[in-house]
Write a protein that holds these residues in place. Structure first.
Motif, PDB file in Angstrom:
ATOM      1  N   PHE A   1       0.817  -1.207   0.000  1.00 49.96           N
ATOM      2  CA  PHE A   1       0.000   0.000   0.000  1.00 49.96           C
ATOM      3  C   PHE A   1       0.857   1.266   0.000  1.00 49.96           C
ATOM      4  CE2 PHE A   1      -3.533  -2.685   1.883  1.00 49.96           C
ATOM      5  CZ  PHE A   1      -4.294  -2.656   0.721  1.00 49.96           C
ATOM      6  N   TYR A   2       2.028   1.193   0.610  1.00 50.65           N
ATOM      7  CA  TYR A   2       2.904   2.363   0.582  1.00 50.65           C
ATOM      8  C   TYR A   2       3.412   2.619  -0.834  1.00 50.65           C
ATOM      9  CZ  TYR A   2       6.357   5.799   1.937  1.00 50.65           C
ATOM     10  OH  TYR A   2       7.066   6.976   2.057  1.00 50.65           O
ATOM     11  N   VAL A   3       3.754   1.557  -1.551  1.00 58.43           N
ATOM     12  CA  VAL A   3       4.174   1.699  -2.945  1.00 58.43           C
ATOM     13  C   VAL A   3       3.055   2.342  -3.767  1.00 58.43           C
ATOM     14  CG1 VAL A   3       4.722   0.414  -5.056  1.00 58.43           C
ATOM     15  CG2 VAL A   3       5.881  -0.146  -2.918  1.00 58.43           C
ATOM     16  N   LEU A   4       1.817   1.910  -3.545  1.00 60.92           N
ATOM     17  CA  LEU A   4       0.684   2.508  -4.259  1.00 60.92           C
ATOM     18  C   LEU A   4       0.513   3.976  -3.890  1.00 60.92           C
ATOM     19  CD1 LEU A   4      -2.080  -0.270  -4.110  1.00 60.92           C
ATOM     20  CD2 LEU A   4      -0.187   0.013  -5.725  1.00 60.92           C
ATOM     21  N   GLU A   5       0.697   4.289  -2.618  1.00 63.81           N
ATOM     22  CA  GLU A   5       0.559   5.677  -2.166  1.00 63.81           C
ATOM     23  C   GLU A   5       1.595   6.582  -2.833  1.00 63.81           C
ATOM     24  OE1 GLU A   5       1.310   8.219   1.954  1.00 63.81           O
ATOM     25  OE2 GLU A   5       0.825   6.076   2.088  1.00 63.81           O
ATOM     26  N   ILE A   6       2.813   6.082  -2.966  1.00 65.30           N
ATOM     27  CA  ILE A   6       3.899   6.889  -3.524  1.00 65.30           C
ATOM     28  C   ILE A   6       3.746   7.060  -5.035  1.00 65.30           C
ATOM     29  CG2 ILE A   6       6.379   6.889  -4.026  1.00 65.30           C
ATOM     30  CD1 ILE A   6       5.814   7.736  -1.212  1.00 65.30           C
ATOM     31  N   PHE A   7       3.473   5.974  -5.745  1.00 63.15           N
ATOM     32  CA  PHE A   7       3.553   6.010  -7.210  1.00 63.15           C
ATOM     33  C   PHE A   7       2.199   6.148  -7.905  1.00 63.15           C
ATOM     34  CE2 PHE A   7       7.484   3.945  -5.849  1.00 63.15           C
ATOM     35  CZ  PHE A   7       8.415   4.738  -6.504  1.00 63.15           C
ATOM     36  N   LYS A   8       1.121   5.942  -7.162  1.00 63.94           N
ATOM     37  CA  LYS A   8      -0.232   6.213  -7.649  1.00 63.94           C
ATOM     38  C   LYS A   8      -0.502   5.694  -9.072  1.00 63.94           C
ATOM     39  CE  LYS A   8      -0.909  10.318  -4.769  1.00 63.94           C
ATOM     40  NZ  LYS A   8       0.253  10.046  -3.889  1.00 63.94           N
ATOM     41  N   PRO A   9      -0.375   4.408  -9.283  1.00 67.69           N
ATOM     42  CA  PRO A   9      -0.693   3.875 -10.619  1.00 67.69           C
ATOM     43  C   PRO A   9      -2.184   4.007 -10.904  1.00 67.69           C
ATOM     44  CG  PRO A   9      -0.404   2.080  -9.054  1.00 67.69           C
ATOM     45  CD  PRO A   9      -0.012   3.336  -8.323  1.00 67.69           C
ATOM     46  N   ASP A  10      -2.524   4.074 -12.181  1.00 70.73           N
ATOM     47  CA  ASP A  10      -3.929   4.060 -12.582  1.00 70.73           C
ATOM     48  C   ASP A  10      -4.434   2.631 -12.738  1.00 70.73           C
ATOM     49  OD1 ASP A  10      -4.425   6.979 -13.004  1.00 70.73           O
ATOM     50  OD2 ASP A  10      -2.795   6.729 -14.446  1.00 70.73           O
ATOM     51  N   TYR A  11      -3.539   1.742 -13.179  1.00 69.02           N
ATOM     52  CA  TYR A  11      -3.883   0.340 -13.380  1.00 69.02           C
ATOM     53  C   TYR A  11      -2.778  -0.537 -12.805  1.00 69.02           C
ATOM     54  CZ  TYR A  11      -7.500   1.708 -16.755  1.00 69.02           C
ATOM     55  OH  TYR A  11      -8.601   2.261 -17.355  1.00 69.02           O
ATOM     56  N   ILE A  12      -3.193  -1.646 -12.201  1.00 69.97           N
ATOM     57  CA  ILE A  12      -2.257  -2.686 -11.783  1.00 69.97           C
ATOM     58  C   ILE A  12      -2.547  -3.928 -12.613  1.00 69.97           C
ATOM     59  CG2 ILE A  12      -1.428  -4.143  -9.909  1.00 69.97           C
ATOM     60  CD1 ILE A  12      -2.407  -2.031  -7.939  1.00 69.97           C
ATOM     61  N   ILE A  13      -1.544  -4.393 -13.336  1.00 69.98           N
ATOM     62  CA  ILE A  13      -1.657  -5.647 -14.065  1.00 69.98           C
ATOM     63  C   ILE A  13      -0.991  -6.718 -13.213  1.00 69.98           C
ATOM     64  CG2 ILE A  13      -1.140  -6.894 -16.183  1.00 69.98           C
ATOM     65  CD1 ILE A  13      -0.930  -4.231 -17.631  1.00 69.98           C
ATOM     66  N   VAL A  14      -1.786  -7.588 -12.630  1.00 69.07           N
ATOM     67  CA  VAL A  14      -1.285  -8.611 -11.716  1.00 69.07           C
ATOM     68  C   VAL A  14      -0.843  -9.818 -12.535  1.00 69.07           C
ATOM     69  CG1 VAL A  14      -1.821 -10.070  -9.734  1.00 69.07           C
ATOM     70  CG2 VAL A  14      -2.889  -7.812  -9.956  1.00 69.07           C
ATOM     71  N   CYS A  15       0.419 -10.140 -12.436  1.00 69.79           N
ATOM     72  CA  CYS A  15       0.992 -11.215 -13.258  1.00 69.79           C
ATOM     73  C   CYS A  15       0.899 -12.548 -12.517  1.00 69.79           C
ATOM     74  CB  CYS A  15       2.439 -10.893 -13.618  1.00 69.79           C
ATOM     75  SG  CYS A  15       2.596  -9.410 -14.645  1.00 69.79           S
ATOM     76  N   GLY A  16      -0.260 -13.181 -12.631  1.00 66.65           N
ATOM     77  CA  GLY A  16      -0.458 -14.484 -12.003  1.00 66.65           C
ATOM     78  C   GLY A  16      -1.755 -14.528 -11.210  1.00 66.65           C
ATOM     79  N   TYR A  17      -2.498 -15.627 -11.351  1.00 61.48           N
ATOM     80  CA  TYR A  17      -3.790 -15.762 -10.677  1.00 61.48           C
ATOM     81  C   TYR A  17      -3.644 -15.982  -9.180  1.00 61.48           C
ATOM     82  CZ  TYR A  17      -5.583 -16.330 -15.439  1.00 61.48           C
ATOM     83  OH  TYR A  17      -5.909 -16.140 -16.759  1.00 61.48           O
ATOM     84  N   ARG A  18      -2.609 -16.702  -8.760  1.00 60.53           N
ATOM     85  CA  ARG A  18      -2.424 -16.921  -7.321  1.00 60.53           C
ATOM     86  C   ARG A  18      -2.175 -15.605  -6.612  1.00 60.53           C
ATOM     87  NH1 ARG A  18       2.318 -20.806  -5.979  1.00 60.53           N
ATOM     88  NH2 ARG A  18       3.473 -19.120  -6.975  1.00 60.53           N
ATOM     89  N   LEU A  19      -1.332 -14.770  -7.169  1.00 61.10           N
ATOM     90  CA  LEU A  19      -1.062 -13.476  -6.561  1.00 61.10           C
ATOM     91  C   LEU A  19      -2.341 -12.647  -6.484  1.00 61.10           C
ATOM     92  CD1 LEU A  19       0.741 -11.238  -5.470  1.00 61.10           C
ATOM     93  CD2 LEU A  19       1.389 -10.681  -7.820  1.00 61.10           C
ATOM     94  N   PHE A  20      -3.130 -12.648  -7.544  1.00 66.25           N
ATOM     95  CA  PHE A  20      -4.391 -11.899  -7.531  1.00 66.25           C
ATOM     96  C   PHE A  20      -5.286 -12.383  -6.393  1.00 66.25           C
ATOM     97  CE2 PHE A  20      -8.789 -11.171  -8.804  1.00 66.25           C
ATOM     98  CZ  PHE A  20      -8.764  -9.840  -9.189  1.00 66.25           C
ATOM     99  N   ARG A  21      -5.340 -13.685  -6.213  1.00 68.64           N
ATOM    100  CA  ARG A  21      -6.195 -14.281  -5.174  1.00 68.64           C
ATOM    101  C   ARG A  21      -5.754 -13.873  -3.769  1.00 68.64           C
ATOM    102  NH1 ARG A  21      -5.464 -19.061  -6.679  1.00 68.64           N
ATOM    103  NH2 ARG A  21      -4.245 -20.006  -5.009  1.00 68.64           N
ATOM    104  N   PHE A  22      -4.451 -13.633  -3.576  1.00 64.35           N
ATOM    105  CA  PHE A  22      -3.927 -13.350  -2.246  1.00 64.35           C
ATOM    106  C   PHE A  22      -3.661 -11.856  -2.003  1.00 64.35           C
ATOM    107  CE2 PHE A  22      -1.996 -17.874  -1.994  1.00 64.35           C
ATOM    108  CZ  PHE A  22      -3.225 -18.362  -1.555  1.00 64.35           C
TER     109      PHE A  22
END
Length: 246
Positions: A167-188
């Motif tokens: 969440f800190y990375v998101l706060e700093i860099f404020k992406p518009d989209y996150i492309i999650v590379c892998g279904y397991r990661l998305f699930r967790f």
């Protein structure tokens, strides 16, 4: 002989703060990341200071050491004065640098990077295309411990422990989209701030998606792709990506 890198070329003004927040593997942030990318009539556009696009975070699952390396043996001591912290913190960035280096021998793991960049651009990439793509996106690996190879199954506890860094990375860099590379990661991914997305099907494939909605009304759209290190069709995922990123 140990490889040499000029880390000043990939450094960001946020690095010290990220390390303070115990982000072990600093993200790759392309020099034009904040300008972003966009698609116009299905054509990929590199944006600049005069034409801003969408900021893209490619979210990987974890870093792994190559087969001829061993971990430092100081697991858990990274932020307690470990002299190897500087080297470990650059691991993600060095991986991208190696991928972009024409003089580097091609390794199997680089195929995933190539397939992912092709799925953004929508065509087979060459040595001129690749640096431009990575200059316009960001790469962060979610888990903050290294693994010995690419086919490991991390324990769920590892995912829970690093949500604050994420969440800190998101706060700093404020992406518009996150492309999650892998279904397991998305699930967790963390459930805090999470909102499920609408049902989305493209070419018969259900696309896992949602968003993070924060108190400041900032919304980050999230969707998952198959891990590029697996049976990843860049042609199919290009159709998915350009249909979502608006």
């Amino acid at each position: 002989m140990e490889k040499e890198y000029d880390d000043s070329l990939t450094r960001t003004k946020y690095d010290e703060k990220l390390i303070e927040k115990k982000v072990l593997f600093l993200p790759w942030v392309g020099k034009n990341y904040f300008y972003g990318i966009k698609y116009e009539k299905d054509k990929f556009i590199f944006c600049d200071e005069n034409h801003k696009g969408k900021k893209i975070l490619a979210l990987g699952e974890y870093n792994h050491w190559s087969t001829n390396e061993e971990t430092c043996g100081h697991d858990g001591e990274c932020f307690k004065g470990c002299k190897g912290l500087d080297k470990c913190s650059q691991l993600t960035r060095h991986a991208v640098c190696d991928h972009l280096n024409k003089k580097e021998d091609r390794e199997i793991w680089m195929n995933g990077y190539t397939k992912f960049e092709r799925s953004l651009l929508g065509k087979e990439t060459n040595w001129d295309d690749s640096p431009k793509i990575w200059d316009h996106i960001m790469l962060y690996n979610y888990l903050q411990v290294p693994f010995s190879h690419s086919r490991m199954d991390p324990e769920y506890e590892y995912y829970k422990k690093v949500k604050d860094q994420f969440f800190y990375v998101l706060e700093i860099f404020k992406p518009d989209y996150i492309i999650v590379c892998g279904y397991r990661l998305f699930r967790f991914l963390p459930e805090l701030y999470w909102s499920e997305g609408d049902e989305l099907t493209i070419d018969g494939e259900t696309i896992r998606n949602g968003s993070y909605k924060f108190e400041n009304n900032n919304e980050i759209k999230v969707f998952a792709v198959l891990s590029p290190s697996a049976g990843y069709s860049w042609e199919f995922w290009n159709r998915v990506i350009k249909s979502i990123i608006k």
